[in-house]
Structure formats: structure tokens, C-alpha cells
Design a protein around this motif. Structure first.
Motif, PDB file in Angstrom:
ATOM      1  N   THR A  96       0.816  -1.227   0.000  1.00 30.79           N
ATOM      2  CA  THR A  96       0.000   0.000   0.000  1.00 30.79           C
ATOM      3  C   THR A  96       0.845   1.269   0.000  1.00 30.79           C
ATOM      4  N   GLY A  97       2.125   1.125   0.380  1.00 23.04           N
ATOM      5  CA  GLY A  97       2.983   2.311   0.481  1.00 23.04           C
ATOM      6  C   GLY A  97       2.812   3.066   1.789  1.00 23.04           C
ATOM      7  N   ILE A  98       1.926   2.585   2.650  1.00 26.16           N
ATOM      8  CA  ILE A  98       1.667   3.272   3.931  1.00 26.16           C
ATOM      9  C   ILE A  98       1.984   2.317   5.085  1.00 26.16           C
ATOM     10  N   PRO A  99       2.831   2.740   6.043  1.00 27.96           N
ATOM     11  CA  PRO A  99       3.120   1.850   7.174  1.00 27.96           C
ATOM     12  C   PRO A  99       1.925   1.764   8.130  1.00 27.96           C
ATOM     13  N   ILE A 100       1.888   0.716   8.936  1.00 30.56           N
ATOM     14  CA  ILE A 100       0.845   0.629   9.975  1.00 30.56           C
ATOM     15  C   ILE A 100       1.408   1.296  11.234  1.00 30.56           C
ATOM     16  N   ALA A 101       0.689   2.312  11.732  1.00 23.75           N
ATOM     17  CA  ALA A 101       1.080   2.958  12.990  1.00 23.75           C
ATOM     18  C   ALA A 101       0.371   2.189  14.106  1.00 23.75           C
ATOM     19  N   GLN A 102       1.146   1.435  14.867  1.00 28.05           N
ATOM     20  CA  GLN A 102       0.533   0.595  15.909  1.00 28.05           C
ATOM     21  C   GLN A 102       0.205   1.428  17.143  1.00 28.05           C
ATOM     22  N   GLY A 103      -0.929   1.112  17.733  1.00 29.34           N
ATOM     23  CA  GLY A 103      -1.334   1.811  18.951  1.00 29.34           C
ATOM     24  C   GLY A 103      -1.716   0.811  20.034  1.00 29.34           C
TER      25      GLY A 103
END
Length: 556
Positions: free
Chosen positions: A352-359
Motif C-alpha cells: 500500500t505504500g503506507i506503514p501501519i502505525a501501531q497503537g
């Protein structure tokens, strides 16, 4: 300067250290504001039909007016049991606007689980989809209500709705038979429209939601979330995401609501934040239908905000047809509910080109406590930093603060922390310290830069696809089964779901089989709680006082 809050020095530019919610009295102010500012904007897309904020305002007010005709006392609880369809938002917003308390019910609950939640919360009204009426039917005498309101899938979808209802009832047989007196959702809206709506006085200290959770132990408890708790979390997430959104020059943010909005993560981070931003919520009624979800993503390349759990990201990226999905406007993918696995995150980023920002968050904290900034350029493996106005300390079992880099229990203080557990004074005292820190039951390490990492769980809680499962509850159910002498339950690692439930059983009856146990569990528990593996053993490992040692089962 930031000695006790080392994370503040790493905040992205423009993110305040503290938030201010003094200009809001309640969540109703957030609704009123978006209804006034964006009446012509699309608010929801549900099963191909769109609703504007003007329509959502009218429908939720009609629902609120109807509730006001029932003669309920202020603060009465209304249980809402829907997947992600327009009715959920209308009922949830309408309940809050009428001055009542929303009890979110997982629509996949079994009769036993629903009965516990209705009785414990003291709910007076239940609003649900007809597909789940057979569940309430089985316990209606044990959990009597003032009113049940029933909707059909197609009720608000116009002409197409008749086809959807016919298809769902007659062809797909998705509506098991049921029979009890109820009000129909459509009629309720009509009756409400004929009655004048009285706007109640709601303060920030009134209860907005009873959000049921196992907390950190045992039987499901209701976390008391006040209007100010949820308000604070909406504003906290808003200011935190702002640096990632500010250069986007979008007229309107588009949120994908694939996670169930009855779950706290999607409730706050999709539904309520989305409305606060005047966003368009794309509702996904059944996220387990991955083929359907991929088709929906292909129709909506304009999605900007994508909250998900590891299981969902994993399921999507392992489908060949996901390669055809293009999300050029995606600004942020937030991973919560369970640990995001690095392998999943890396492949998602590549595709997707977008990282997953984990919360990280809990029902008890409305839920967000920590999250990576939306500006991360790759998956960090940590759960990020505490968000504005949030303090985190790492304590040992004696309540002593641990140095940086040393594991201990994650304890949280901030405006998003619940008021306590519903009707559970002792439990509340156990989990909230005298100085207001909530003890999460999770073991974490804080770096000297203020980044938090989760290393383990204090208790033996199991997390299946983001849902918390408590061994005590599962053991209790299995022990009621004929032919079972003893039982112990642990989590077993699973590539896709994170963990699955594994049950060790000492049997009294030689004829008891794995299949029989699995069938029994199917009738008693929703799918994520059911054991996937049954192992029969001669005896369970125990301590000298007879306590089952679950940790030893893990080494068998």
C-alpha cells in the motif's frame, strides 16, 4: 524539563502536550456541531446507500424522541446490538441525545453472554437486527425489558431494501425464526418524528457508555465511560493525527469502518472521531467477508483513514486480488486491538505504500493510550508514545516505579481513564490506584525516550484476533459439560489470529470426544472464545495448594 514524561520531547511539531475539552459539555455537542456545520455532506455509506449529516441528524433525533416517550428514568441503559449498519449509528447517537446510556453488545454473542450483559447493565431497552432476535428469544424470560426494537437489514435502504430483506430472509436464510412483541425500527422513527424532542441537560460527568470487557480478569465487567472520557479521547486522537493529515488538502476525510463499532476501538477511532472531523464513514457490515471487503476497497480508492487489527490486515494482503486494490489517498493505517505482527506490517507497507502505525488501548481507557505518530516511515514494533494529557508509569507488583528498560505493569492516568467498573466497587479499587492510575494487567518496557513496548500479559488472558478471551470463563463453561472432570485453558500461538484457545481436559467419561466438546462449546460461546484444540490428559499440573499451573501446560 520532561524528566517524568520523556516522550514529550519526541512529539511531532504542532502536537500539544495537553488537551482542552472545556468547550464541550458532552458528546452531544460534537454531534450538534457536525450537524450544523456539514448538513449537506455525506456522513455514512452503508450497503450502497448514503446518508447526509442532515439525514443522520433527523433520524437520530427521531430515535431520541421515541425513547423519550417510553417514560424511562434519566441515565437508563439502552443495549445496542448491530453490526456496522446505519441503524447502529442512529440508535447510538439517538440514545446519547435522549440523555441515556449506550450499552454496546457484540452481535455475535451467545444467549448466555447476552443474558449476562443485559442483567448486569440493567438495560431497559434492546435495539437489534432481526438476524440476532433468536438469541434474545432464548433468554427473554430471564432478562425482561421495557421494550425491544427490531430492524431488518433493508429497512433504511429504500426500494433496494425490500430485495435485501427478501434475499436475507428467504434465500440466504440469515434470519432464524423468532417470536416476541417488539417495536419495528421504521415505526419507532415515525413515532419519534411525531413527538417533539426535548433536549436534556447532559454534563461531561454523565455516563455515556457501559463498555463491557473482561477488564483484566474473569467475568465480563462494564467499564463506565463518562462523556468527558470519550470526548477527551476523540480530541487526543484528533490532535495526534493532525500532523499526518495537515498537508492533505482534502475537502472531507473518508474513514473505513471495517471493525465493529460496538468495539471501543472502532467506536472512538472510526465513528466518533469521523463525525467530529465531518468525515464520511464507509460501513462494512461483515469484515470477515474478505472478498466483499476487497470489492468495497476497489470501489473506494478515496479512503484516507484505515483503522484495523492484525487479523484484518493479514487476511487482506494474503489475497491475490488485493494486488488490484489501489488506495492512493490513504494517509494513515492504525493497528490496534492486538499486537500487529512485523511480517504482516511489512507486507502491508510494501503493497500500500503506507506503514501501519501501531497503537495500544483498552475499553477502560476509551480506548487509546499510546500510538505511533502517523509520520512513521516504517513499522516500529513498539506501541509508540503516550498521547497528550496521558501519563504512563511502569510499576512492579508492590507499586514501585521501574527504571527505563525494565519490565513492569503498564499503569495509565489521563482524562480518558474510566470512572470505574459498573456496580463493582471492589474491582474498581483493585484496578485504579489511589492516585488515579489504571493498572492495565499488561507488562511493558518504557525506553528512556518514552517509547513503550508490550512484552507480555500479567494474567493468562488470551487475545484472539483482537478479542480478549479469559481462561476462567471458558473453563467454567467446559466444566459444566457432562463427562468433564477438570479443565484448563491457555492461548496457543496462531499465525493468522495471533492466538487461539487450547483446552486441556481430564475426562470422567471415556466416550467423550474432541468433536463432542467442540459442538458443546459452539452452543455456549461466540466463535473467537471457542477452543480450537482439545487435548485430553490424565491429570493437570498443580501447585501444592491445588491451583492449576497454566504456565506448565505451555511447556507440555
Amino acid at each position: 524539563m520532561h524528566a517524568h514524561k520523556p516522550w514529550l520531547k519526541n512529539y511531532p511539531e504542532g502536537v500539544p502536550h495537553e488537551i482542552d475539552i472545556s468547550h464541550f459539555n458532552s458528546l452531544v455537542d460534537i454531534f450538534d456541531e457536525c450537524f450544523q456545520r456539514f448538513p449537506q455532506r455525506l456522513a455514512i455509506e452503508s450497503m450502497g446507500k448514503t446518508f447526509t449529516y442532515y439525514e443522520l441528524n433527523a433520524l437520530s433525533q427521531n430515535f431520541a424522541s421515541y425513547l423519550q416517550t417510553l417514560g424511562l428514568e434519566p441515565g437508563s441503559r439502552v443495549a445496542v446490538m448491530f453490526p456496522n449498519v446505519a441503524e447502529y449509528l442512529i440508535a447510538m447517537i439517538g440514545t446519547l441525545r435522549a440523555g441515556f446510556v449506550v450499552v454496546n453488545v457484540n452481535p455475535l454473542y451467545t444467549p448466555r453472554e447476552l443474558e449476562h450483559q443485559l442483567k448486569d447493565s440493567g438495560a431497559r431497552v434492546l435495539v437489534l437486527l432481526e438476524n440476532f432476535c433468536h438469541i434474545y428469544e432464548q433468554i427473554k424470560d430471564q432478562a425482561p425489558l421495557n421494550q425491544v426494537i427490531v430492524s431488518s437489514l433493508g429497512d433504511l435502504l429504500g426500494v433496494k431494501g425490500h430485495l435485501i430483506n427478501f434475499f436475507s430472509r428467504k434465500i440466504k436464510k440469515l434470519v432464524p425464526p423468532w417470536d416476541f412483541p417488539c417495536g419495528r425500527f421504521r415505526d419507532v422513527l415515525r413515532i419519534g418524528k411525531e413527538h417533539a424532542f426535548t433536549k436534556p441537560q447532559i454534563s461531561s460527568d454523565h455516563i455515556a457508555f457501559l463498555q463491557y470487557t473482561g477488564g483484566t480478569t474473569g467475568v465480563s465487567k462494564g467499564a463506565i465511560l463518562l462523556h468527558r472520557n470519550i470526548l477527551a479521547n476523540i480530541i487526543q486522537i484528533d490532535v495526534w493525527l493532525e500532523p499526518g493529515l495537515k498537508n492533505s488538502k482534502l475537502d472531507q476525510l473518508v474513514f473505513l469502518c471495517a471493525l465493529p463499532m460496538t468495539h471501543i476501538f472502532a467506536l472512538t477511532a472510526c465513528a466518533l472521531l469521523g463525525m467530529h472531523k465531518g468525515g464520511l464513514l464507509i460501513l462494512v457490515p461483515n469484515p470477515r467477508d474478505i472478498t466483499g471487503l476487497i470489492k468495497l476497497l476497489m470501489r473506494h480508492p478515496e479512503i484516507n483513514v484505515f483503522p484495523g487489527v492484525n487479523t484484518l490486515f493479514h487476511a487482506l494482503i494474503h489475497r491475490p486480488e488485493f494486488l488490484k486494490v489501489k488506495l492512493p489517498k490513504l494517509l494513515v493505517a492504525i493497528g490496534g486491538g492486538m499486537a500487529v505482527q512485523k511480517k504482516t506490517a511489512d507486507l502491508w507497507h510494501k503493497l500500500t505504500g503506507i506503514p501501519i502505525a501501531q497503537g495500544y488501548g483498552l475499553s477502560e481507557t476509551s480506548p487509546v493510550v499510546c500510538v505511533n505518530t502517523p509520520l512513521v516511515d516504517s513499522f516500529t514494533g513498539s506501541i509508540g508514545m503516550p498521547i497528550p494529557s496521558t501519563e504512563i508509569v511502569i510499576l512492579d507488583d508492590d507499586g514501585v516505579k521501574m527504571p527505563y528498560g525494565i519490565p513492569g505493569e503498564i499503569c495509565i492516568r489521563g482524562p480518558q481513564v474510566m470512572a470505574g467498573y459498573w456496580n463493582q466497587v471492589e474491582e474498581t479499587k483493585r484496578f485504579i490506584t489511589v492516585d488515579g492510575f489504571f493498572k492495565s494487567g499488561d507488562i511493558g518496557i518504557m525506553s528512556d525516550e518514552g517509547f513503550l513496548q508490550i512484552v507480555d500479559r500479567k494474567k493468562d488472558m488470551i487475545v484472539v484476533a483482537g478479542f480478549k478471551v479469559f481462561p476462567n470463563e471458558i473453563e467454567e463453561v467446559i466444566l459444566h459439560m457432562p463427562g468433564v472432570r477438570e479443565c484448563a485453558v491457555i492461548g496457543s500461538p496462531h499465525r493468522k489470529l495471533g492466538e487461539v484457545v487450547k483446552a486441556y481436559i481430564v475426562k470422567d467419561d471415556d466416550h467423550l470426544t474432541e468433536m463432542v466438546v467442540i459442538q458443546y462449546c459452539k452452543a455456549q460461546m461466540t466463535s473467537y472464545k471457542r477452543p480450537r484444540k482439545i487435548i485430553f490428559v490424565k491429570e493437570l499440573p498443580k501447585s501444592n495448594i491445588g491451583k492449576v499451573l497454566r504456565r506448565e501446560l505451555r511447556t507440555l
